[in-house]
Enzyme design. Structure first.
Site, PDB file in Angstrom:
ATOM      1  N   ASN A 151       0.803  -1.230   0.000  1.00  0.00           N
ATOM      2  CA  ASN A 151       0.000   0.000   0.000  1.00  0.00           C
ATOM      3  C   ASN A 151       0.833   1.276   0.000  1.00  0.00           C
ATOM      4  O   ASN A 151       0.338   2.339  -0.336  1.00  0.00           O
ATOM      5  CB  ASN A 151      -1.008  -0.005   1.167  1.00  0.00           C
ATOM      6  CG  ASN A 151      -0.339   0.027   2.514  1.00  0.00           C
ATOM      7  OD1 ASN A 151       0.806  -0.384   2.659  1.00  0.00           O
ATOM      8  ND2 ASN A 151      -1.040   0.528   3.511  1.00  0.00           N
ATOM      9  N   GLU A 185       6.093  -2.995  11.800  1.00  0.00           N
ATOM     10  CA  GLU A 185       4.908  -2.119  11.747  1.00  0.00           C
ATOM     11  C   GLU A 185       3.821  -2.926  11.071  1.00  0.00           C
ATOM     12  O   GLU A 185       3.900  -3.223   9.886  1.00  0.00           O
ATOM     13  CB  GLU A 185       5.216  -0.830  10.971  1.00  0.00           C
ATOM     14  CG  GLU A 185       6.295   0.035  11.608  1.00  0.00           C
ATOM     15  CD  GLU A 185       5.906   0.626  12.965  1.00  0.00           C
ATOM     16  OE1 GLU A 185       4.717   0.585  13.331  1.00  0.00           O
ATOM     17  OE2 GLU A 185       6.806   1.119  13.673  1.00  0.00           O
ATOM     18  N   CYS A 230      -2.897   1.019   6.991  1.00  0.00           N
ATOM     19  CA  CYS A 230      -2.837   0.441   8.340  1.00  0.00           C
ATOM     20  C   CYS A 230      -3.541   1.355   9.325  1.00  0.00           C
ATOM     21  O   CYS A 230      -4.159   0.899  10.277  1.00  0.00           O
ATOM     22  CB  CYS A 230      -1.389   0.226   8.749  1.00  0.00           C
ATOM     23  SG  CYS A 230      -0.403   1.719   8.758  1.00  0.00           S
TER      24      CYS A 230
HETATM   25  P1  NAP Z   1       2.156  -8.626   3.652  1.00  0.00           P
HETATM   26  O1  NAP Z   1       1.457  -9.596   2.823  1.00  0.00           O
HETATM   27  O2  NAP Z   1       2.532  -8.993   5.029  1.00  0.00           O
HETATM   28  O3  NAP Z   1       3.467  -8.218   2.813  1.00  0.00           O
HETATM   29  C1  NAP Z   1       4.345  -7.216   3.247  1.00  0.00           C
HETATM   30  C2  NAP Z   1       5.721  -7.445   2.645  1.00  0.00           C
HETATM   31  O4  NAP Z   1       6.257  -8.653   3.175  1.00  0.00           O
HETATM   32  C3  NAP Z   1       5.726  -7.618   1.142  1.00  0.00           C
HETATM   33  O5  NAP Z   1       6.903  -7.061   0.633  1.00  0.00           O
HETATM   34  C4  NAP Z   1       5.740  -9.123   0.986  1.00  0.00           C
HETATM   35  O6  NAP Z   1       6.264  -9.567  -0.235  1.00  0.00           O
HETATM   36  C5  NAP Z   1       6.662  -9.499   2.110  1.00  0.00           C
HETATM   37  N1  NAP Z   1       6.530 -10.877   2.567  1.00  0.00           N
HETATM   38  C6  NAP Z   1       5.504 -11.742   2.425  1.00  0.00           C
HETATM   39  N2  NAP Z   1       5.793 -12.913   3.030  1.00  0.00           N
HETATM   40  C7  NAP Z   1       7.029 -12.796   3.560  1.00  0.00           C
HETATM   41  C8  NAP Z   1       7.875 -13.653   4.307  1.00  0.00           C
HETATM   42  N3  NAP Z   1       7.517 -14.887   4.652  1.00  0.00           N
HETATM   43  N4  NAP Z   1       9.071 -13.193   4.702  1.00  0.00           N
HETATM   44  C9  NAP Z   1       9.472 -11.952   4.378  1.00  0.00           C
HETATM   45  N5  NAP Z   1       8.709 -11.074   3.669  1.00  0.00           N
HETATM   46  C10 NAP Z   1       7.504 -11.504   3.268  1.00  0.00           C
HETATM   47  O7  NAP Z   1       1.349  -7.260   3.782  1.00  0.00           O
HETATM   48  P2  NAP Z   1       0.668  -6.395   2.632  1.00  0.00           P
HETATM   49  O8  NAP Z   1      -0.532  -7.131   2.140  1.00  0.00           O
HETATM   50  O9  NAP Z   1       1.681  -5.952   1.634  1.00  0.00           O
HETATM   51  O10 NAP Z   1       0.221  -5.094   3.440  1.00  0.00           O
HETATM   52  C11 NAP Z   1      -0.983  -5.016   4.117  1.00  0.00           C
HETATM   53  C12 NAP Z   1      -0.803  -5.221   5.593  1.00  0.00           C
HETATM   54  O11 NAP Z   1       0.265  -4.400   6.054  1.00  0.00           O
HETATM   55  C13 NAP Z   1      -2.002  -4.809   6.424  1.00  0.00           C
HETATM   56  O12 NAP Z   1      -2.189  -5.726   7.468  1.00  0.00           O
HETATM   57  C14 NAP Z   1      -1.604  -3.452   6.980  1.00  0.00           C
HETATM   58  O13 NAP Z   1      -2.276  -3.085   8.150  1.00  0.00           O
HETATM   59  C15 NAP Z   1      -0.158  -3.636   7.173  1.00  0.00           C
HETATM   60  N6  NAP Z   1       0.531  -2.344   7.171  1.00  0.00           N
HETATM   61  C16 NAP Z   1       0.984  -1.860   8.351  1.00  0.00           C
HETATM   62  C17 NAP Z   1       1.613  -0.626   8.390  1.00  0.00           C
HETATM   63  C18 NAP Z   1       2.126  -0.043   9.679  1.00  0.00           C
HETATM   64  O14 NAP Z   1       2.943   0.859   9.602  1.00  0.00           O
HETATM   65  N7  NAP Z   1       1.699  -0.492  10.852  1.00  0.00           N
HETATM   66  C19 NAP Z   1       1.773   0.099   7.219  1.00  0.00           C
HETATM   67  C20 NAP Z   1       1.300  -0.435   6.020  1.00  0.00           C
HETATM   68  C21 NAP Z   1       0.679  -1.673   6.007  1.00  0.00           C
HETATM   69  P3  NAP Z   1       5.285 -10.127  -1.390  1.00  0.00           P
HETATM   70  O15 NAP Z   1       4.498  -8.953  -1.842  1.00  0.00           O
HETATM   71  O16 NAP Z   1       6.217 -10.655  -2.400  1.00  0.00           O
HETATM   72  O17 NAP Z   1       4.428 -11.189  -0.761  1.00  0.00           O
HETATM   73  O1  G3H Z   2      -0.631   1.920   5.810  1.00  0.00           O
HETATM   74  C1  G3H Z   2       0.065   2.347   6.718  1.00  0.00           C
HETATM   75  C2  G3H Z   2       0.725   3.638   6.632  1.00  0.00           C
HETATM   76  O2  G3H Z   2       1.790   3.718   7.557  1.00  0.00           O
HETATM   77  C3  G3H Z   2      -0.284   4.713   6.856  1.00  0.00           C
HETATM   78  O3  G3H Z   2       0.228   5.949   6.557  1.00  0.00           O
HETATM   79  O4  G3H Z   2      -1.553   7.261   7.716  1.00  0.00           O
HETATM   80  O5  G3H Z   2       0.050   8.366   6.197  1.00  0.00           O
HETATM   81  O6  G3H Z   2      -1.711   6.847   5.295  1.00  0.00           O
HETATM   82  P1  G3H Z   2      -0.804   7.160   6.440  1.00  0.00           P
END
Ligand code: NAP
Ligand code: G3H
Length: 475
Positions: free
Chosen positions: A154, A250, A284
């Site tokens: 995202n 995060e 997130c």
């Molecule tokens: P995700 O599926 O966990 O993927 C995140 C990253 O991890 C991608 O680069 C992914 O690569 C990689 N990845 C996947 N499996 C892995 C493994 N086993 N080991 C190492 N890396 C791996 O998350 P997403 O769908 O991209 O993002 C959405 C989620 O992120 C939501 O839950 C959101 O709340 C959270 N998020 C949190 C924050 C925060 O700051 N708290 C900010 C943004 C998003 P691939 O794409 O190749 O699978």
């Molecule tokens: O998706 C998670 C990002 O850390 C959120 O950033 O609040 O600036 O959209 P934002």
């Protein structure tokens, strides 16, 4: 033929034997391909990164900052070009995509400046005990070594830049693993760093599916720090594989907006709608549930509903508010939550409609604790309203979540807002505003299953450096 994007490896652009095709989520258009790196290629990235670190670390802060400033200037120059690709690749509105790039440039610039402000300290043993009065400790921060940065779909550029710049300014070397859907944008970010003159090996990229190479890149003993943003399950796995090594996680959230009786409901509704539906809820920090006092609930629901009905629905190039979700799995997951809430008696006050991966914004009233929507993170355009009878009930429900990223409190009673904020088990509480990460010099962190460690430029630098103390006796 669609473009074959390459990884930046030890200062050169490289293809791999296998590749992954990237398609636009909104249109299905083929945008190009990225390499699916092999384990041997990862070994090479890490070895060359390690070899490059001593010289990079030996540069002055001023010299490293100059390169970061250059990278920021290049991103500003190319913001529209990179933003256009990003917009297609992750179906994010065009303007928001361009501002993701310029925001990244600002973070990089601020990190460069924050590096210049880093200072050590001198401690005197005599401050502790008379017998140690000749002892002096010179305390400075030093880099950890190789940082593995993993960004989510995202914010593939911004949540990469916010890791890379603080790592580099403090003398670390970096390997970036961008999300697969978002990796073209991640490689364009790497182009900016390469053009800025980052020395070979200091910053490299690793593309490939996380499910295939994830464990390998994380477990690898060359890595000294893992800086990850993404889902809670993947974060938990990384936490286990990291062992003794420091990490920053995060992760997901279920941010609540608590609306009290005296709140300005217009302000609350505007912030809630912006917060819940920006980038179709794929943030997130999105507002993921509203906890409203019963006696103002009808009015608030109606005010939110009016605003939801004004959201535009369409494609990212048109800058629509609501665009298709990242993939079918994500849309199916949201539909599952919606069906569960409907089946259990929640009242949809907007139409429930799905066309492929495009889900129209859905507002549910009278959501109750037995519904999945009360607890799970949809990462899509659906917002549950939960009616509560008291401030205590709102705090209890908010804290019952397994997540603890952020929360909002809407009230004109500032002391009460502060008291509520103290009791909420989250990293940040916003008063009369939507939940959000910025501004980017503020600390950003999650409690419970929302993460570990603190982001925010200065905090990120601290996390990716360690204290070194040199002690000697004066005559
Ligand atoms: P995700 O599926 O966990 O993927 C995140 C990253 O991890 C991608 O680069 C992914 O690569 C990689 N990845 C996947 N499996 C892995 C493994 N086993 N080991 C190492 N890396 C791996 O998350 P997403 O769908 O991209 O993002 C959405 C989620 O992120 C939501 O839950 C959101 O709340 C959270 N998020 C949190 C924050 C925060 O700051 N708290 C900010 C943004 C998003 P691939 O794409 O190749 O699978
Ligand atoms: O998706 C998670 C990002 O850390 C959120 O950033 O609040 O600036 O959209 P934002």
């Amino acid at each position: 033929m669609a473009k074959q994007y390459k990884n930046l490896v030890n200062g050169e652009w490289k293809l791999s034997e296998n590749e992954i095709k990237i398609y636009a989520p909104a249109t299905g258009e083929e945008l190009g391909s990225v390499p699916a790196m092999s384990q041997e290629e990862v070994d090479y990235v890490y070895a060359t990164a390690k070899a490059a670190q001593p010289a990079w670390r030996a540069l002055s802060y001023v010299e490293r900052a100059a390169i970061l400033h250059k990278a920021a200037d290049i991103l500003d120059r190319d913001a529209e070009k990179i933003g256009a690709v990003l917009s297609k690749e992750i179906a994010k509105g065009y303007k928001a995509s361009v501002s993701e790039i310029t925001r990244t440039a600002s973070i990089i610039r601020y990190a460069a400046e924050e590096g210049l402000r880093m200072e050590g300290e001198v401690l005197e043993g005599g401050s502790f005990e008379a017998a140690s009065k000749k002892k002096i400790a010179v305390v400075r921060r030093e880099p950890l070594g190789l940082v593995l940065a993993i960004s989510p779909f995202n914010y593939p550029v911004n949540l990469a830049g916010s890791k890379i710049a603080p790592a580099l300014i403090s003398g670390n070397v970096v390997a970036l693993k961008p999300p697969t859907q978002g990796s073209i944008s991640g490689l364009l970010l790497a182009e900016a760093f390469a053009e800025a003159g980052v020395p070979a090996g200091v910053f490299s990229t690793i593309t490939g599916k996380g499910s295939v190479i994830g464990d390998y890149i994380v477990e690898h003993e060359a890595v000294n720090f893992i800086n990850f943003t993404g889902s809670t399950p993947v974060g938990e796995r990384i936490g286990k594989l990291a062992g003794m090594r420091p990490i920053m996680l995060e992760l997901g959230g279920k941010d609540s907006a608590i609306v009290l009786e005296d709140a300005d409901l217009e302000v609350a509704a505007k912030n809630i709608v912006d917060g819940a539906f920006g980038y179709s809820g794929q943030r997130c920090t999105a507002v993921k549930r509203v906890l409203v006092m019963e006696n103002v609930a009808d009015k608030l629901v109606e005010t939110i509903r009016e605003k939801v009905l004004k959201l535009t629905i369409g494609n990212p190039e048109e800058d629509a508010d609501i665009t298709p979700l990242i993939d079918t799995k994500a849309a199916d997951f949201v539909e599952g939550l919606v069906n569960d809430a409907s089946d259990k008696g929640a009242e949809a006050v907007t139409e429930i409609k799905r066309d492929g991966n495009l889900i129209c914004p859905i507002l549910f009233d009278k959501v109750t604790s037995d519904m999945r929507l009360a607890w799970e993170e949809p990462f899509g355009p659906v917002l549950p309203i939960i009616r509560v009878k008291s401030v205590e009930e709102a705090i209890e429900l908010s804290n019952k979540s397994e997540y603890g990223l952020q929360a909002s409190v809407f009230t004109n009673d500032f002391p009460l807002a502060f008291k509520i904020a103290e009791q909420l088990e989250v990293g940040t509480v916003h008063i009369n505003n939507k939940t959000q990460r910025g501004t980017d010099n503020f600390p950003f962190l999650g409690a419970k299953k929302s993460g570990a460690g603190t982001q925010g430029v200065k905090y990120s630098i601290e996390a990716m450096t360690s204290v070194k103390s040199v002690v000697f006796d004066i005559k």
